[in-house]
Design a protein around this motif. Structure first.
Motif, short mmCIF file in Angstrom:
data_model
loop_
_atom_site.label_atom_id
_atom_site.label_comp_id
_atom_site.label_asym_id
_atom_site.label_seq_id
_atom_site.Cartn_x
_atom_site.Cartn_y
_atom_site.Cartn_z
N GLN A 1 27.13 14.58 -4.95
CA GLN A 1 25.63 14.88 -5.52
C GLN A 1 24.56 14.69 -5.30
O GLN A 1 24.56 13.21 -4.97
N LEU A 2 23.83 15.13 -4.99
CA LEU A 2 22.35 15.05 -4.91
C LEU A 2 21.28 16.30 -5.06
O LEU A 2 21.63 17.08 -6.39
N THR A 3 20.23 15.34 -5.87
CA THR A 3 19.71 16.44 -5.86
C THR A 3 18.07 16.82 -5.39
O THR A 3 18.09 15.84 -4.69
N ALA A 4 17.05 17.39 -5.32
CA ALA A 4 15.86 17.54 -4.39
C ALA A 4 15.11 18.43 -4.69
O ALA A 4 15.44 19.35 -5.17
N VAL A 5 14.09 17.98 -4.38
CA VAL A 5 12.75 18.81 -5.61
C VAL A 5 12.04 19.36 -3.53
O VAL A 5 11.51 18.31 -3.37
N VAL A 6 11.92 21.36 -4.59
CA VAL A 6 11.47 21.70 -3.01
C VAL A 6 10.21 21.73 -3.63
O VAL A 6 10.11 22.64 -4.28
N PRO A 7 8.68 21.97 -2.99
CA PRO A 7 7.64 22.40 -3.06
C PRO A 7 7.78 23.57 -3.25
O PRO A 7 7.36 24.95 -2.03
N ALA A 8 6.42 24.19 -4.05
CA ALA A 8 5.88 26.36 -4.08
C ALA A 8 5.63 26.43 -2.63
O ALA A 8 6.35 27.16 -2.21
N SER A 9 5.41 25.74 -1.81
CA SER A 9 4.66 26.07 -0.56
C SER A 9 5.86 26.29 -0.04
O SER A 9 6.05 27.07 1.13
N THR A 10 6.92 25.21 -0.03
CA THR A 10 8.19 26.45 1.12
C THR A 10 9.29 27.12 0.96
O THR A 10 10.12 27.63 1.22
N LEU A 11 9.09 27.63 -0.60
CA LEU A 11 9.48 28.76 -1.46
C LEU A 11 8.64 30.23 -1.72
O LEU A 11 8.95 30.71 -1.77
N ASP B 1 7.68 24.82 -7.57
CA ASP B 1 8.75 23.45 -7.23
C ASP B 1 10.31 23.52 -8.14
O ASP B 1 9.81 23.74 -9.40
N THR B 2 10.72 23.31 -7.27
CA THR B 2 11.88 24.10 -8.01
C THR B 2 13.12 22.67 -7.10
O THR B 2 12.86 22.16 -6.73
N THR B 3 14.16 21.81 -8.78
CA THR B 3 14.71 21.33 -8.26
C THR B 3 16.09 21.81 -8.10
O THR B 3 17.15 22.64 -8.79
N PHE B 4 16.43 21.37 -6.78
CA PHE B 4 18.04 22.29 -6.86
C PHE B 4 19.14 20.99 -6.26
O PHE B 4 18.84 19.74 -6.67
N THR B 5 20.39 21.08 -6.63
CA THR B 5 21.68 20.50 -6.66
C THR B 5 22.25 19.99 -5.61
O THR B 5 22.43 21.56 -4.94
N LEU B 6 22.60 19.66 -4.29
CA LEU B 6 23.45 19.85 -3.07
C LEU B 6 24.75 18.89 -3.87
O LEU B 6 24.82 18.16 -4.54
N THR B 7 25.95 19.71 -3.87
CA THR B 7 27.09 19.35 -3.30
C THR B 7 27.98 19.24 -2.11
O THR B 7 27.93 20.22 -1.37
N GLY B 8 28.82 17.74 -2.27
CA GLY B 8 29.46 17.68 -0.54
C GLY B 8 30.05 16.61 -0.83
O GLY B 8 30.57 16.07 -1.47
N THR B 9 30.12 15.95 -0.13
CA THR B 9 30.52 14.51 0.55
C THR B 9 29.53 13.35 1.91
O THR B 9 28.67 13.62 1.77
N ASN B 10 30.17 12.59 0.66
CA ASN B 10 29.73 11.22 1.94
C ASN B 10 28.53 10.63 1.52
O ASN B 10 27.32 10.69 2.31
N PHE B 11 27.44 11.15 0.55
CA PHE B 11 26.21 10.84 0.22
C PHE B 11 26.29 9.21 -0.34
O PHE B 11 27.13 8.55 -1.48
N ASN B 12 24.94 8.83 0.33
CA ASN B 12 24.32 7.40 -0.35
C ASN B 12 23.21 7.50 -0.62
O ASN B 12 22.36 8.28 -0.79
N ALA B 13 22.48 6.51 -0.74
CA ALA B 13 21.44 6.51 -1.72
C ALA B 13 20.30 6.62 -0.82
O ALA B 13 19.18 6.65 -0.63
N SER B 14 21.22 6.26 0.83
CA SER B 14 19.81 6.77 2.03
C SER B 14 20.08 8.03 2.34
O SER B 14 19.08 8.62 2.93
N SER B 15 20.84 9.20 1.72
CA SER B 15 20.95 10.46 1.86
C SER B 15 19.76 11.35 2.12
O SER B 15 19.52 10.23 0.50
N VAL B 16 18.90 11.78 2.84
CA VAL B 16 18.11 12.71 3.05
C VAL B 16 18.13 14.82 2.96
O VAL B 16 18.72 14.16 3.76
N VAL B 17 17.78 15.11 2.18
CA VAL B 17 17.93 16.29 2.33
C VAL B 17 16.84 17.25 3.53
O VAL B 17 15.33 16.51 3.10
N THR B 18 16.82 18.25 4.28
CA THR B 18 16.25 18.69 4.62
C THR B 18 16.04 20.23 4.31
O THR B 18 17.05 20.38 4.05
#
Length: 268
Positions: free
Chosen positions: A132-142, A100-117
């Motif tokens: 900025q958002l962070t997202a945890v991607v499970p090992a199964s996806t990697l 499982d790995t934590t990724f950092t996503l950079t961009g604009t117009n993020f808020n507390a309702s933003s969801v990473v795919t």
């Protein structure tokens, strides 16, 4: 209609029959209210109430506890989510099969309702800031080698999905776990050895004593085989066995060492 706010803002409310201590309500939250006239109020709206897209009901309560106007009608304010943009994801590459790995996503117009795919699945997302958002991607996806596609979505009202950014899942270095047979007699004819492990590919090559590759046969991602040539078996010696692969930038595997025991070469 307004866009999500990150700081307190003031909202003008127009109506009738406002009393001097009337209070403006944002849904069920009473706001700090300034009385201007029987037809005008100004309310301070904390940023957290309008931080994400939503539909808010605005009412006014007079000090006698009665809504104004008397029939209790309300107005609605739509907080419209902007469409997010995504410019970068870090790390931008890692080995396939990582945990499982934590990724950092950079961009604009993020808020507390933003969801990473990530790939085809939404993943656990943490809002850090509007950029900025962070997202945890499970090992199964990697697990598979290839490209993993990321995007960010903001829900309605408004909202939308960002452009995509890809992360490279690289071929990991081979890992050796066992040799079979585990020993060979010095001075014997050539010996075919099966290596069990993981992350083997058709381009995997076995090296003896790190100096030269020998003919290698790919059996499966967990098994390859090679032959120890007769000249290498001419005398008892320690043989260091490793695997290199162009698919993993020729990074060497761990070593499996052939150790001299009497007149035999043994692995450990």
């Amino acid at each position: 209609t307004l866009f999500p706010y990150t700081t307190l803002f003031r909202s003008a409310v127009a109506g009738t029959n406002f009393q001097s201590q009337a209070v403006v309500n944002w849904n069920s939250t009473a706001l700090a209210t300034t009385y201007n006239s029987p037809t005008s109020l100004t309310a301070a709206v904390p940023a957290n109430l309008a931080a994400v897209g939503a539909l808010a009901s605005i009412t006014v309560t007079n000090p006698d506890g009665q809504p104004s106007p008397p029939n209790g009608t309300s107005s609605e304010v739509t907080v419209t989510n902007p469409a997010p943009t995504l410019t970068a994801v870090t790390p931008s590459s890692l080995y396939a099969g990582s945990s499982d790995t934590t990724f950092t996503l950079t961009g604009t117009n993020f808020n507390a309702s933003s969801v990473v795919t990530a790939g085809t699945s939404t993943v656990a997302t943490t809002f850090v800031s509007g950029t900025q958002l962070t997202a945890v991607v499970p090992a199964s996806t990697l697990s598979p080698v290839g490209l993993l596609v990321f995007s960010v979505s903001n829900p309605a009202p408004g909202g939308g999905t960002s452009q995509t950014v890809t992360v490279t899942l690289r071929q990991p270095p081979a890992k050796l776990t066992a040799l079979s047979p585990a020993s060979a007699t010095a001075g014997s004819s050539p010996v075919t050895v099966i290596i069990n492990g993981s992350y083997f590919t058709p381009s995997s090559a076995v090296y003896i004593n790190s100096s030269f590759p020998v003919a290698t046969t790919f059996v499966s991602p967990t098994s390859i085989q090679f032959t120890i040539p007769v000249q290498t078996l001419s005398s008892a010696q320690n043989l260091s066995i490793l695997v290199r692969d162009p698919a993993s930038q020729n990074i060497s595997s761990n070593r499996s060492e052939e150790r001299r025991v009497g007149k035999e070469c043994r692995s450990r």
